[in-house]
Design an enzyme around this catalytic site. Structure first.
Site, short mmCIF file in Angstrom:
data_model
loop_
_atom_site.label_atom_id
_atom_site.label_comp_id
_atom_site.label_asym_id
_atom_site.label_seq_id
_atom_site.Cartn_x
_atom_site.Cartn_y
_atom_site.Cartn_z
N ASP A 1 0.82 -1.20 0.00
CA ASP A 1 0.00 0.00 0.00
C ASP A 1 0.86 1.26 0.00
OD1 ASP A 1 0.66 0.61 2.68
OD2 ASP A 1 -1.06 -0.47 3.45
N TYR A 2 0.22 2.37 -0.17
CA TYR A 2 0.85 3.69 -0.29
C TYR A 2 1.88 3.94 0.81
CZ TYR A 2 0.95 8.84 -0.33
OH TYR A 2 1.35 10.14 -0.37
#
Length: 189
Positions: A48-49
């Protein structure tokens, strides 16, 4: 001769694990900004980010499916809020109830243990400083990979994740690959 191309990447914090941003609201950094990947390259086992570390990329959909299967261990170094207890680590090993796709899910048993600070380079956004209390590092090794699973697991035992870095997928290791660095590899073994 394998006509497909394979890469490993040390994904920096703040990048999406994709090449096209489907969200029109905000401009997020994408993997294509780090390297000129060939057309058809896909990231396997996304991060994820806010997560960092080892990302395997390939132009071969069969390899993608193979790596995402539960055959391969994925190892994460996780900085958690507070000094994690032996009891919390034991709970992680046995399986933790997390939410997944609107339902309750018990994670499969895994390996988890306390590690020394791996001294990764500071990331672009500061996590916090010592005034907010102590932190500790653990290694979590799983074969499954539900959405934000490791973060949900550590929160589920009372120690929220502050920093998450994938260091290994199967036998492929992050080793000394620098943040943002891409390495062309022969394949996934």
């Amino acid at each position: 001769m394998d006509k497909h191309k394979h890469f490993i990447l040390h994904k920096p914090w703040g990048y999406l694990s994709q090449f096209i941003n489907n969200q029109t609201k905000r401009k997020k950094k994408l993997l294509g900004e780090l390297y000129n990947f060939p057309e058809g390259t896909m990231a396997i086992g996304r991060l994820d980010y806010a997560s960092e570390g080892l990302l395997f990329l390939t132009t071969d959909g069969k390899v993608s499916e193979e790596v995402r299967s539960n055959k391969y261990e994925k190892e994460y170094y996780v900085q958690v809020d507070g000094i994690i207890t032996h009891e919390a680590i034991e709970k992680l090993k046995k399986g933790v109830e997390i939410g997944f796709e609107g339902k309750k899910y018990i994670t499969k048993p895994c390996k988890a243990f306390l590690i020394d600070d791996p001294n990764f380079p500071l990331r672009s956004q500061k996590i916090r400083d010592d005034r907010h209390g102590p932190t500790s590092w653990i290694s979590i090794i799983i074969k499954e990979g539900k959405f934000r699973q490791v973060r949900k697991m550590t929160a589920g035992v009372g120690f929220p994740t502050l920093r998450l870095i994938r260091v290994r997928i199967g036998e492929i290791k992050l080793n000394s690959l620098k943040v943002g660095e891409v390495l062309k590899v022969d394949g996934f073994n």
